[in-house]
Design a protein around this motif. Structure first.
Motif, PDB file in Angstrom:
ATOM      1  N   TYR A  24      98.881  85.079  34.049  1.00 54.75           N
ATOM      2  CA  TYR A  24      97.785  84.241  34.552  1.00 54.75           C
ATOM      3  C   TYR A  24      97.967  83.943  36.040  1.00 54.75           C
ATOM      4  O   TYR A  24      97.017  84.051  36.844  1.00 54.75           O
ATOM      5  CB  TYR A  24      97.747  82.949  33.738  1.00 54.75           C
ATOM      6  N   GLU A  63      96.688  76.991  30.066  1.00 53.02           N
ATOM      7  CA  GLU A  63      96.982  75.795  30.862  1.00 53.02           C
ATOM      8  C   GLU A  63      97.447  74.626  29.996  1.00 53.02           C
ATOM      9  O   GLU A  63      97.678  73.534  30.501  1.00 53.02           O
ATOM     10  CB  GLU A  63      95.747  75.404  31.676  1.00 53.02           C
ATOM     11  N   LYS A 106      95.649  84.830  39.288  1.00 63.68           N
ATOM     12  CA  LYS A 106      95.235  83.823  40.265  1.00 63.68           C
ATOM     13  C   LYS A 106      95.581  84.268  41.683  1.00 63.68           C
ATOM     14  O   LYS A 106      94.788  84.101  42.614  1.00 63.68           O
ATOM     15  CB  LYS A 106      95.907  82.482  39.948  1.00 63.68           C
ATOM     16  N   GLU A 148     101.718  82.677  30.970  1.00 64.64           N
ATOM     17  CA  GLU A 148     101.511  81.952  32.224  1.00 64.64           C
ATOM     18  C   GLU A 148     101.801  82.821  33.435  1.00 64.64           C
ATOM     19  O   GLU A 148     101.097  82.746  34.460  1.00 64.64           O
ATOM     20  CB  GLU A 148     102.397  80.701  32.244  1.00 64.64           C
ATOM     21  N   LEU A 191      91.538  72.536  23.833  1.00 61.83           N
ATOM     22  CA  LEU A 191      91.061  73.004  25.140  1.00 61.83           C
ATOM     23  C   LEU A 191      90.182  71.986  25.847  1.00 61.83           C
ATOM     24  O   LEU A 191      89.709  72.235  26.965  1.00 61.83           O
ATOM     25  CB  LEU A 191      90.291  74.317  24.972  1.00 61.83           C
ATOM     26  N   ARG A 222     100.465  74.822  23.422  1.00 61.50           N
ATOM     27  CA  ARG A 222     100.316  76.283  23.494  1.00 61.50           C
ATOM     28  C   ARG A 222     100.830  76.931  22.218  1.00 61.50           C
ATOM     29  O   ARG A 222     100.229  77.873  21.693  1.00 61.50           O
ATOM     30  CB  ARG A 222     101.083  76.844  24.704  1.00 61.50           C
ATOM     31  N   PHE A 234      91.734  83.495  30.258  1.00 67.70           N
ATOM     32  CA  PHE A 234      93.042  82.855  30.150  1.00 67.70           C
ATOM     33  C   PHE A 234      92.899  81.364  29.849  1.00 67.70           C
ATOM     34  O   PHE A 234      93.600  80.818  28.988  1.00 67.70           O
ATOM     35  CB  PHE A 234      93.826  83.046  31.449  1.00 67.70           C
ATOM     36  N   ARG A 235      92.005  80.706  30.582  1.00 64.31           N
ATOM     37  CA  ARG A 235      91.847  79.263  30.365  1.00 64.31           C
ATOM     38  C   ARG A 235      91.353  78.967  28.957  1.00 64.31           C
ATOM     39  O   ARG A 235      91.810  78.017  28.313  1.00 64.31           O
ATOM     40  CB  ARG A 235      90.902  78.681  31.416  1.00 64.31           C
ATOM     41  N   LEU A 236      90.416  79.795  28.463  1.00 68.50           N
ATOM     42  CA  LEU A 236      89.909  79.590  27.107  1.00 68.50           C
ATOM     43  C   LEU A 236      90.921  80.029  26.050  1.00 68.50           C
ATOM     44  O   LEU A 236      90.763  79.686  24.874  1.00 68.50           O
ATOM     45  CB  LEU A 236      88.600  80.372  26.918  1.00 68.50           C
ATOM     46  N   LYS A 254      82.779  75.266  23.190  1.00 66.70           N
ATOM     47  CA  LYS A 254      83.737  76.253  23.699  1.00 66.70           C
ATOM     48  C   LYS A 254      83.101  77.643  23.756  1.00 66.70           C
ATOM     49  O   LYS A 254      83.182  78.337  24.776  1.00 66.70           O
ATOM     50  CB  LYS A 254      84.970  76.281  22.816  1.00 66.70           C
ATOM     51  N   LEU A 311      90.264  85.333  34.372  1.00 68.09           N
ATOM     52  CA  LEU A 311      90.778  83.970  34.600  1.00 68.09           C
ATOM     53  C   LEU A 311      90.129  82.982  33.623  1.00 68.09           C
ATOM     54  O   LEU A 311      90.808  82.109  33.071  1.00 68.09           O
ATOM     55  CB  LEU A 311      90.525  83.554  36.044  1.00 68.09           C
ATOM     56  N   ARG A 312      88.835  83.120  33.418  1.00 65.93           N
ATOM     57  CA  ARG A 312      88.169  82.252  32.446  1.00 65.93           C
ATOM     58  C   ARG A 312      88.736  82.493  31.050  1.00 65.93           C
ATOM     59  O   ARG A 312      88.959  81.549  30.283  1.00 65.93           O
ATOM     60  CB  ARG A 312      86.666  82.497  32.458  1.00 65.93           C
TER      61      ARG A 312
END
Length: 705
Positions: A113, A149, A117, A110, A277, A155, A143-145, A285, A140-141
């Protein structure tokens, strides 16, 4: 661990070309563990909120250390694929959980990440080049995948899933390799192999002799299996081999190689990961990072292509059944008869056989011809150099900028490729290209890319060179296209290198593009020399090959659509089920799409390494998707060709500039638009495949609208 204690570890050393001849299984764990530790520390430094979020502090700093880890692990994985031994496999598998856990930890970090950001919201980002902005956006994409988050408990579960997926896919590959290597048939009666070409028979005899046996040794490796299926008149033997090949790694073979439980587990893991996710399925995905974006768009594409193709495929099957009945009294044509009857039909209709053509494609001459094509199109030079390798048959090729052609000089090094072309025990089947390292501008100096080009052709036979079928030649050109994508990139940042950020359904564009040159007279005539006479391919034989170019193209295309549709529907399910349900889905797809049906005992999924171990899960459609792009790109050469010569340096330079050199620095569709000046069209693919004219079909698939 100190540098001194790792001084003699070739996986830890920083070299332009790795000391592959010195790498041992015991080197893997020490090097990987130390490099993970160093990269982990670098991540923690970059994630410190007190550190200003700049490109240098975050992206460059992490690339410096993570690239060393990636390169060492790439080398270990490559060796595990091409010179697999029990000791190497054990060492690789010992480090696999640690590597998987580390990269999962990075994706779930995090703090890192949040630093990305902050970088994306900074004034520095606003002033960045489009390439750097894209790298930050893709990170960033990513990290989200990767689940960053998610709430803490989810997690943790996501990390467990990722680690287990790595183990399952590795075991899947091992089972396929081991099941293939475990099969050997020793034949004492030469009559049982009647029809098999003389050079193949000699290779079988050599293989038996190497095992201390008499007679002939037949295996499931492609250089052995394919000639038997195409030429052997012994139907019983063909059936035996077909069954052995079709039941590998399943419950119908040796239980220790059975991939059934792995398929069930992997599909469940993928579905759970995607659900965490917030995606409806694994397909949803995966397509977040691809041109197609949505499964429905892929399904529409595949079913539309199936409707255009099915009539041609049905005609192909009808022709096979007719010649099978009339010439061989085969009124119940079976799958193990198809390759045999197909080759006879091709020989009869076009008055040549694949065996006849093969005599002209000696591997040394084909390689020389391939190099000539690349040099002319892209203004480079290729030369073999001395460097350490993992096997005596591997050659290392330096790619350099062309300078004064009269003086035969080369300019600066662009990159290196390792060519590993022959099948052998302990080597994964198939053909592929992997990256050892990508191009990068590092501390003011360009780091040149290094790649591995791997095939599984028949090795040299005694004092005669390896002979390639024309399909082998196409495979070689295909893989060279991937290799060129890597080595001719001019992108300075790792995050935008071709294999790191080009959309998966566009990554086949350069490879399939290169295949087209295998059908051009000026290319073939220059790269052929008969193994006995040295004579170039006769023009009359070439014309017959060209006439046969689209022989059974309908059947071949519908089969690719079958695989692609099965893959997408399988991964579109939120609850995929067990292996029995997987096989049931495959039957449903065949009822909709196929014109030929294997026996119920055939186990395609159990060796479908592309989707269960090779990164093509929910992505097998990429071959056909990218083929639209590649055929349309090649049409740019055809449209300005003079006297049929498509080796046009001026168009080649544009292809280099707009497709190869830009790597993943921009979306693939933007690169295509820059090269072609318009959206891609399917017309060239249909024309190249002989599918332009619609044929009536007895069964129509669902509407694509």
């Amino acid at each position: 661990m100190t540098d001194a204690s790792l001084a003699d570890n070739p996986l830890f050393a920083e070299r332009d070309l790795q000391a592959f001849d010195a790498i041992r299984p015991e080197h893997i764990a020490p090097a990987i563990n130390e490099l993970i530790a160093r990269t982990r520390a670098a991540v923690e430094r970059a994630a410190d909120p007190a550190l200003p979020p700049t490109w240098d502090n975050i992206v460059d700093a992490l690339d410096d250390v993570s690239e060393r880890l990636s390169r060492a692990w790439s080398a270990a994985g490559h060796l595990n694929s091409v010179v697999n031994t029990p000791e190497l496999r054990e060492a690789y598998n010992e480090s696999l959980p640690a590597v998987s856990e580390f990269w999962t930890w990075v994706g779930l970090h995090e703090g890192l990440y949040l630093q990305y950001k902050r970088l994306a919201e900074s004034a520095e980002y606003a002033a960045m080049s489009p390439t750097r902005k894209r790298i930050v956006d893709l990170a960033l994409r990513g990290f989200r995948l990767s689940g960053v988050e998610l709430p803490p408990a989810q997690r943790e579960r996501f990390a467990d899933i990722s680690a287990r997926e790595a183990e399952v896919t590795q075991k899947f590959s091992e089972n396929v390799l081991d099941a293939t290597d475990a099969f050997a048939l020793y034949i004492e009666d030469e009559a049982e192999l009647k029809g098999v070409p003389e050079d193949v028979m000699q290779a079988f005899a050599n293989a038996a002799k190497a095992d201390g046996k008499t007679g002939w040794k037949v295996t499931l490796k492609a250089p052995s299996y394919i000639p038997v299926m195409e030429y052997c008149e012994n139907r019983e033997l063909r059936a035996k081999l077909y069954r052995a090949y079709g039941t590998r790694s399943s419950e119908l073979g040796d239980a220790k190689f059975d991939n059934s439980p792995l398929i069930t587990e992997l599909l469940a893991l993928r579905a759970e990961e995607s659900g965490l996710l917030g995606f409806a399925s694994f397909a949803h995905k995966q397509l977040q990072e691809r041109m197609a974006r949505e499964p429905e768009k892929v399904l529409t594409f595949l079913r539309d292509l199936a409707q255009r193709t099915r009539g041609h495929a049905e005609r192909d099957v009808a022709e096979l059944r007719a010649i099978g009945a009339s010439d061989f009294d085969l009124h119940d044509l079976q799958p193990w008869d198809l390759a045999f009857v197909s080759e006879r039909l091709r020989t009869q209709r076009y008055e040549y056989s694949a065996q006849e053509v093969k005599q002209y494609f000696t591997e040394p001459r084909v390689i020389a011809g391939l190099f000539e094509v690349v040099e002319r199109l892209f203004g480079v030079r290729l030369e073999t150099v001395d460097a350490p390798t993992w096997h005596e048959s591997v050659r290392v090729v330096r790619i350099a900028r062309a300078t004064d052609s009269d003086a035969g000089k080369t300019g600066d090094t662009i990159g290196h490729l390792y060519f590993d072309l022959y099948a052998r025990a302990g080597k994964q089947s198939g053909a592929w290209v992997d990256s050892d390292r990508a191009r990068r501008l590092r501390h003011g100096k360009v780091q040149s890319p290094v790649g591995f080009l791997t095939c599984n052709f028949a090795p040299p036979n005694g004092d005669k060179p390896s002979l390639l079928t024309h399909d082998d030649v196409i495979t070689l050109f295909h893989e060279m296209g991937h290799a060129l994508h890597l080595v001719l990139s001019e992108v300075d940042e790792l995050g935008a290198s071709p294999f790191a950020s080009v959309e998966w359904d566009a990554v086949e564009l350069p490879s399939q593009f290169m295949e087209n040159f295998c059908w051009e007279w000026n290319v073939l005539s220059a790269m052929t020399a008969h193994v006995d006479t040295g004579e170039a391919l006769p023009r009359a034989l070439y014309e017959r090959m060209l006439a046969a170019r689209n022989f059974q193209s309908g059947l071949q295309t519908i089969r690719q659509i079958e695989f692609s549709l099965f893959d997408m529907l399988l991964h579109q399910q939120s609850t995929p089920g067990d292996t029995a349900q997987v096989l049931a889905l495959l039957q449903e797809v065949r009822q909709e799409i196929a014109v030929l049906h294997p026996p119920a005992w055939h186990r395609l999924p159990h060796t479908f390494s592309h989707i269960f171990a090779g990164g093509y899960g929910a992505g097998y459609y990429s071959y056909k998707w990218a083929e639209v792009l590649s055929a349309d790109a090649y049409a740019a050469f055809e449209e300005v060709a003079q006297d049929g010569d498509t080796l046009l340096p001026e168009v080649g330079q544009r292809f280099l500039r707009e497709i190869l050199a830009v790597g993943g620095s921009r979306p693939a569709i933007d690169s295509f638009l820059a090269f072609r000046g318009r959206e891609p069209k399917i017309d060239a693919l249909l024309r190249h495949s002989g599918l332009s004219e619609p044929l009536a079909t007895t069964v129509t698939g669902p509407s694509s609208h």
